[in-house]
Write an enzyme that holds these catalytic residues in place. Structure first.
Site, short mmCIF file in Angstrom:
data_model
loop_
_atom_site.label_atom_id
_atom_site.label_comp_id
_atom_site.label_asym_id
_atom_site.label_seq_id
_atom_site.Cartn_x
_atom_site.Cartn_y
_atom_site.Cartn_z
N HIS A 48 48.91 -17.07 11.85
CA HIS A 48 48.73 -17.15 13.29
C HIS A 48 50.06 -16.96 13.99
CE1 HIS A 48 49.70 -21.73 13.74
NE2 HIS A 48 50.40 -21.20 12.78
N CYS A 76 57.90 -20.07 15.57
CA CYS A 76 56.45 -19.94 15.40
C CYS A 76 55.84 -18.99 16.43
CB CYS A 76 55.77 -21.30 15.48
SG CYS A 76 56.25 -22.40 14.12
N HIS A 124 53.07 -15.86 11.41
CA HIS A 124 53.52 -16.51 10.18
C HIS A 124 52.30 -17.19 9.54
CE1 HIS A 124 53.60 -19.73 13.19
NE2 HIS A 124 53.47 -20.58 12.18
N HIS A 147 50.41 -20.24 6.77
CA HIS A 147 50.42 -21.59 6.23
C HIS A 147 49.41 -21.69 5.09
CE1 HIS A 147 52.75 -23.41 9.48
NE2 HIS A 147 52.02 -22.71 10.33
N ASP A 207 39.80 -18.99 5.89
CA ASP A 207 40.65 -18.67 4.74
C ASP A 207 41.00 -17.19 4.71
OD1 ASP A 207 42.08 -19.37 2.38
OD2 ASP A 207 40.42 -18.59 1.16
N HIS A 208 42.29 -16.91 4.53
CA HIS A 208 42.82 -15.55 4.49
C HIS A 208 42.47 -14.76 5.75
CE1 HIS A 208 43.60 -16.67 0.36
NE2 HIS A 208 44.50 -15.70 0.36
N GLU A 251 49.56 -29.23 7.55
CA GLU A 251 50.13 -27.90 7.81
C GLU A 251 51.24 -27.63 6.80
OE1 GLU A 251 51.29 -25.94 11.87
OE2 GLU A 251 52.96 -27.17 11.14
#
Length: 142
Positions: free
Chosen positions: A18, A37, A43, A45, A83-84, A129
């Site tokens: 994100h 960020c 970037h 997580h 996810d992904h 996170e």
């Protein structure tokens, strides 16, 4: 006779990317508020997500709810939707909402709650996170 109240938690891990950027702020303000960020390219997580339900322990089954069902509900939201994924581009909710971990927790809470046959059991979403940065959301409003 009072019924015991239990808490049932399941944990999953997802990877998402994100960019923290608010359309309500100028580019300069975004850089000041979100720092690195706010990188244009975003970037990622590796989030650890814990979902907790709370309710009476059924005298017949001995469960608050079947953990296999909770696993299915979590999979539908976490794995299928987040996810992904690029949260800002792939998840419609974040088109107009900044994809902070706080807002991700709110999203997960509300979406899983919609799937529960007994939505009142939804108690908490906790998202790690990083090892040191943790967000908790319990559906509370001010």
């Amino acid at each position: 006779m009072p019924t015991p109240i239990g808490y049932l938690t399941r944990k999953e891990s997802i990877s998402s990317c994100h960019r923290l950027h608010s359309p309500a702020l100028s580019d300069e303000e975004n850089k000041k508020v979100y720092g690195k960020c706010n990188n244009y390219w975003g970037h990622g997580h590796n989030y650890t997500v814990e979902v907790t339900v709370r309710g009476p322990v059924d005298t017949k089954t001995g469960m608050v709810m079947n953990i296999s069902d909770l696993k299915i509900y979590m999979h539908k939201i976490l794995m299928d939707q987040l996810d992904h994924k690029n949260l800002d581009k792939d998840v419609p909710f974040f088109k107009n909402v900044v994809s902070t971990t706080e807002n991700v927790a709110i999203y997960v809470f509300e979406e899983i709650r919609k799937l529960l046959p007994q939505p009142e059991l939804m108690y908490e979403v906790k998202i790690y996170e990083t090892e040191n940065n943790i967000v908790v959301y319990r559906g509370e409003m001010s």
